[in-house]
Design a protein around this motif. Structure first.
Motif, short mmCIF file in Angstrom:
data_model
loop_
_atom_site.label_atom_id
_atom_site.label_comp_id
_atom_site.label_asym_id
_atom_site.label_seq_id
_atom_site.Cartn_x
_atom_site.Cartn_y
_atom_site.Cartn_z
N THR A 15 0.84 -1.19 0.00
CA THR A 15 0.00 0.00 0.00
C THR A 15 0.87 1.24 0.00
N GLY A 16 0.55 2.18 -0.90
CA GLY A 16 1.28 3.43 -0.98
C GLY A 16 2.38 3.46 -2.03
N GLN A 17 2.79 2.29 -2.49
CA GLN A 17 3.82 2.26 -3.53
C GLN A 17 3.24 2.68 -4.86
N SER A 18 4.12 3.13 -5.75
CA SER A 18 3.69 3.50 -7.09
C SER A 18 4.31 2.54 -8.10
N MET A 19 3.67 2.43 -9.24
CA MET A 19 4.24 1.61 -10.30
C MET A 19 3.57 1.98 -11.63
N THR A 20 4.19 1.54 -12.69
CA THR A 20 3.67 1.75 -14.04
C THR A 20 3.49 0.42 -14.73
N LEU A 21 2.29 0.21 -15.24
CA LEU A 21 1.99 -0.96 -16.07
C LEU A 21 2.23 -0.55 -17.52
N GLN A 22 3.02 -1.35 -18.21
CA GLN A 22 3.37 -1.01 -19.58
C GLN A 22 2.45 -1.71 -20.57
N CYS A 23 2.14 -0.99 -21.65
CA CYS A 23 1.35 -1.55 -22.74
C CYS A 23 1.90 -1.03 -24.05
N GLU A 72 2.34 3.87 -30.23
CA GLU A 72 2.56 2.49 -29.81
C GLU A 72 2.34 2.22 -28.32
N ASP A 73 2.64 3.21 -27.48
CA ASP A 73 2.69 2.96 -26.04
C ASP A 73 1.60 3.68 -25.27
N PHE A 74 1.08 3.00 -24.25
CA PHE A 74 0.01 3.59 -23.43
C PHE A 74 0.18 3.08 -22.00
N PRO A 75 1.10 3.66 -21.24
CA PRO A 75 1.35 3.18 -19.87
C PRO A 75 0.27 3.64 -18.89
N LEU A 76 0.04 2.81 -17.89
CA LEU A 76 -0.92 3.11 -16.83
C LEU A 76 -0.15 3.24 -15.52
N ARG A 77 -0.32 4.37 -14.85
CA ARG A 77 0.41 4.62 -13.61
C ARG A 77 -0.51 4.59 -12.40
#
Lengths: 114, 113
Positions: A15-23, A72-77
């Motif tokens: 909980t509280g961490q951040s991350m990026t999912l790559q697409c 090409e890219d659409f990251p979700l943060r």
């Protein structure tokens, strides 16, 4: 063509961490979108984009940010992960600039937030 | 807003029998109705779609029917096989207020050999 690719396949966060999912997609599709899939709730749209530099909110956008700097890219943060964001996330793309055409889905990212 | 209801949530059939999954939608402006199949551990994949200018479309063992007046559409799978076991989603677009596709909650189909 690789189609729609997503990384990572699995992720555990606190909980509280951040991350990026790559697409990424190599089909030159203008329309890209992010969904989350939860048991009994189908696929719910988080954010979508109709082209580079253009994004808009879906049904459940809170807690997520997106950007579209290239076709090409659409990251979700996830800015500050919460247990409620535990889900399976799918990225999808379509050649049409609306929702009236086939969407091609990636294999998904399973996210667990502790 | 747009709502897509899908029934049943779970369906169990014997191999060789038929399976029918139904969806209703609320936005009368919707005119594209896809069906997606999701196998375990994979993303959804389109199996058949129909546009509002036709009432039925068939592709081998699967067919989709559309009743625009009643705002419902159905997926029909005949001669079911174990490999048909999966989760099936219907969807309807909503292009007012943004380009969005609304999905049904899904139907888990079990085909017993």
């Amino acid at each position: 063509n690789a189609g729609v690719t997503q990384t990572p396949k699995f992720q555990v966060l606190k909980t509280g961490q951040s991350m990026t999912l790559q697409c990424a997609q190599d089909m030159n599709h203008e329309y890209m979108s992010w969904y989350r899939q939860d048991p009994g709730m189908g696929l719910r749209l988080i954010h979508y984009s109709v082209g580079a530099g253009i994004t808009d909110q879906g049904e459940v956008p809170n807690g997520y940010n997106v950007s579209r700097s290239t076709t090409e890219d659409f990251p979700l943060r996830l800015l500050s992960a919460a247990p409620s964001q535990t889900s399976v996330y799918f990225c999808a793309s379509s050649y049409a600039l609306d929702s009236q055409e086939t969407q091609y889905f990636g294999p998904g990212t399973r996210l667990l937030v502790l | 807003g747009e709502n897509v209801e899908q029934h049943p949530s779970t369906l169990s059939v014997q191999e060789g029998d038929s399976a029918v999954i139904k969806c209703t939608y609320s936005d009368s402006a919707s005119n594209y109705f896809p069906w997606y199949k999701q196998e375990l551990g994979k993303g959804p994949q389109l199996i058949i779609d129909i546009r509002s200018n036709v009432g039925e479309k068939k592709d081998q063992r699967i067919a989709v029917t559309l009743n625009k007046t009643a705002k419902h559409f159905s997926l029909h799978i005949t001669e079911t096989q174990p490999e048909d076991s999966a989760v099936y989603f219907c969807a309807a677009p909503r292009d007012t207020g943004g380009f969005k596709t609304i999905f049904g909650a899904g139907t888990r189909l079990f085909v017993k050999a």
